[in-house]
Design an enzyme around this catalytic site. Sequence first.
Site, mmCIF file in Angstrom:
data_model
loop_
_atom_site.group_PDB
_atom_site.id
_atom_site.type_symbol
_atom_site.label_atom_id
_atom_site.label_comp_id
_atom_site.label_asym_id
_atom_site.label_seq_id
_atom_site.Cartn_x
_atom_site.Cartn_y
_atom_site.Cartn_z
ATOM 1 N N HIS A 57 -0.649 1.465 -5.364
ATOM 2 C CA HIS A 57 -0.496 2.226 -4.114
ATOM 3 C C HIS A 57 -0.085 3.673 -4.320
ATOM 4 O O HIS A 57 0.249 4.350 -3.343
ATOM 5 C CB HIS A 57 0.554 1.584 -3.211
ATOM 6 C CG HIS A 57 0.142 0.268 -2.633
ATOM 7 N ND1 HIS A 57 -0.515 0.149 -1.434
ATOM 8 C CD2 HIS A 57 0.270 -0.982 -3.112
ATOM 9 C CE1 HIS A 57 -0.757 -1.125 -1.183
ATOM 10 N NE2 HIS A 57 -0.287 -1.837 -2.196
ATOM 11 N N THR A 99 -2.218 5.525 6.370
ATOM 12 C CA THR A 99 -2.679 4.581 7.383
ATOM 13 C C THR A 99 -2.368 5.103 8.788
ATOM 14 O O THR A 99 -3.004 4.681 9.748
ATOM 15 C CB THR A 99 -2.060 3.168 7.190
ATOM 16 O OG1 THR A 99 -0.676 3.308 6.889
ATOM 17 C CG2 THR A 99 -2.762 2.421 6.069
ATOM 18 N N LYS A 127 -4.460 4.888 12.527
ATOM 19 C CA LYS A 127 -3.865 4.487 13.813
ATOM 20 C C LYS A 127 -4.039 5.598 14.854
ATOM 21 O O LYS A 127 -4.338 5.333 16.026
ATOM 22 C CB LYS A 127 -2.372 4.187 13.631
ATOM 23 C CG LYS A 127 -2.106 2.979 12.752
ATOM 24 C CD LYS A 127 -0.667 2.925 12.237
ATOM 25 C CE LYS A 127 -0.582 1.963 11.060
ATOM 26 N NZ LYS A 127 0.654 2.114 10.264
#
Length: 811
Positions: free
Chosen positions: A348, A642, A646
């Site tokens: 990540h 992320t 959204k």
Amino acid sequence: MNLTANQFKKDFGQMFENLYAFDIKNSTPIQQYTALGNYLRILYSDDWNKTNKKYLGDQVKQVYYFSIEFLPGRMLKSNLLNLGILDTVRVGLNDMGLDFDNIVKSEADPALGNGGLGRLASCFMDSIASLGLPGNGNGIRYRYGLFQQKFVNGYQVELPDNWLRNGNVWEVRKENKSVIVRFGGQVGLVKGANGNLRPTYFNTQNILAVPYDTGMVGYQNDVVNNLRLWSAEIPPEEEIHYHTIAEREQVNKITEVLYPDDSNYEGQILRLRQEYFFTSAGIQSIVHYYKQTDLTWQNFPNKIAIHINDTHPSLAIPELMRVLLDEEDLSWEQAWEITKKTMSYTNHTVLQEAMEKWPIDMLKDLLPRVYQVIEEINRRHIDKKLPLYGSDLTYRTAIIADGYVKMAHLAIIGSHSVNGVAKLHTEILMHDVLNDFYQMYPAKFNNKTNGITQRRWLHLANEELTSLIDDKIGIDWKTNPAELKLFKAYITDQATLKKLGEIKLKNKEKFAAYVKNEMSIDINPEALFDVQIKRLHAYKRQLLNVLHIIDRYVQIKEDPSLSIQPRVFIFGAKAAPSYAYAKQIIKLINALAKLVNNDKDVGDKLKVVFVENYGVSLAELIIPAAEVSEQISLAGKEASGTSNMKLMLNGALTIATLDGANVEIRDFVGEENLFLFGLNDQEVQTFNENGSYHPREIYAANPRLEKVLNTLIDGTIPDIETEGRAIFDSLVYHNDEYFLLKDFDSYIESQEEIDQLYKNKTKWNQKSLINIASSGPFSADFTIQRYAEEIWKIDSQLVHLHHKTFLTEPI
Ligand code: 26V
């Protein structure tokens, strides 16, 4: 689920009285919430039980998602939605004279994660259950979540987050499923029953790992999967050995607090204890489960997939080896085959400072047998690869080197799959950060671009937009998010565009009311709402956003009659408590907010709002109100992001560098529907390789930027003497590691384009609509479908596949 409002009222009223022994009319919202949560858990308990039984009975392959963080957000509304009774319960509660929104707000938001990585784990749990996939979460039940953030005189102050104060209605303690996790001690060889020598452990410290299970309710499909979080306790039979409070505390401490150091590795022994604790408990409970079947060990990888979310759970690899070797008597070769086929790993981050590596002695003393296993994995790895790749490359991939155990190396060598979280990120892993491993194991590497659950981030957070979309394209997008693209048909429909604008305005008004209430700041809902919400980190460049705000401030002060598009700049961010620079930036933003918000010359033209304690619940309030999405990290640094997805899903327009998933967002939405600026990752790399970046020259040559930077040190912004100086120096004299000065001009230019476009409401709403309609591919349902098919090899257990047209949309 079939439930009428009348039935609900009867059952729930009864439930309340059974629980509290008084009338619901005299109750508080927390009591109402508690009763409702209990009611729901009982409602889905049968499905939960059946789901478990089906998986075991049919011996289907299951995935176990190991993650040291989960960030589920409040669960009342999402469970109601997924059970299909949100509207019924709302009506019922209203009939009973109860305030649904108040009940919802009284649930504590479990902050068992830092940011993107933990929230991703929870979006994945939602998608796994909603797709009917056999999957389980495995993590830690922290007694205290991520600190609560307060601002005192503009500085971040951290307070404990006692999220369990009022209990937790969703969890079920399963003491009968506890296991023992052993730390320390020595390893010896003792003759076993079959006459073979067997590693045996002496003088270990034994900790009881107690599981707390939470149902993960699938979207209207009768599936309830399991999230298992472990808590550390003293084993009852060992109470006698714990003489002092200090000794007892050492045990409780293991699952007491979440480390708040997102992306900044510190080799602390308690963190290593946490990592082994939940990993070992998870492996042991999987092995117990597996042994209920009569399958052979060779079949293990055909029935079990274990996913390692970042390196934090990578001790799962030597731990599974240990169990198979020492407890199940398998040969090394058999155990290694099984382990590799079972494990997969997601990276990540590319930041060097976040890479986990443990000092050899620390690992050896805390986990002597596990260390022996790692040594042997390493020895065999080197032996095998040396003749094939020569010594330079081979030794660069060693697990144990320079006094450390390198966890990413262990994770890659012990897994069959290694993935990045966005196309660009995976490319950087393959060709740069993990290139040595890519040369050795090209077939292991693959990309799985992150995704988000549209159920929480659109359906629940933005119910009005959801009804508009339902009206226009029907409801199938809820089970097949690819269908969101049908919304594009309304691109020239004036009524839809107008409605879109009205919904956005309503959401902005709702957020403005919150800001007024909590912060006593008046913001104009007609102004443009510009949002940057993410952890505070230098590479994410909140500071570039700040420079732009200062630039506007300077312009307004120079000409108070300046006509400029009014904007509200909204920030939400926590800084790691030990990250001094990030905290200085927080102080700067708060000082700037105070200055700007109280300046009569400025008025509505410019407002700055830094919300306290940003987390999942606040994100649900802010995102639907956002019009501009700030995704401005230095190219090559953000693995995916992320919040970008959204915000787009809720109709915000993105201003972005070509970093992380922004690249794919650009591909889907089209270059003309977002605002790109700045260096790309190649250009950044070239500057770094050549040492040819000289920010001081930019400072000297750019008067507009010079004015902006000088406000940090000339008293324009009050009360930031230390912080302003430190930040100024980092940019001008310490070589501006994240290229803010270089990207400043092009950022400002894009921001001006945004202002221009905003003048034309129709055009703006059209782009907003295209963003919403292009966000289907970023549903976590697609991401999970790919993990399931390509890595985990697990199948949906749904009889009626709602998802027939899945995967029509490539990422
Ligand atoms: C790292 C560390 C380092 C050791 C101390 C504690 C700690 C806690 C968390 C982390 C995780 C850092 C990695 C991370 O959160 N990465 C983010 O993952 C998101 C989901 O894939 C992705 O969207 C973000 O771009 C990425 O920064």
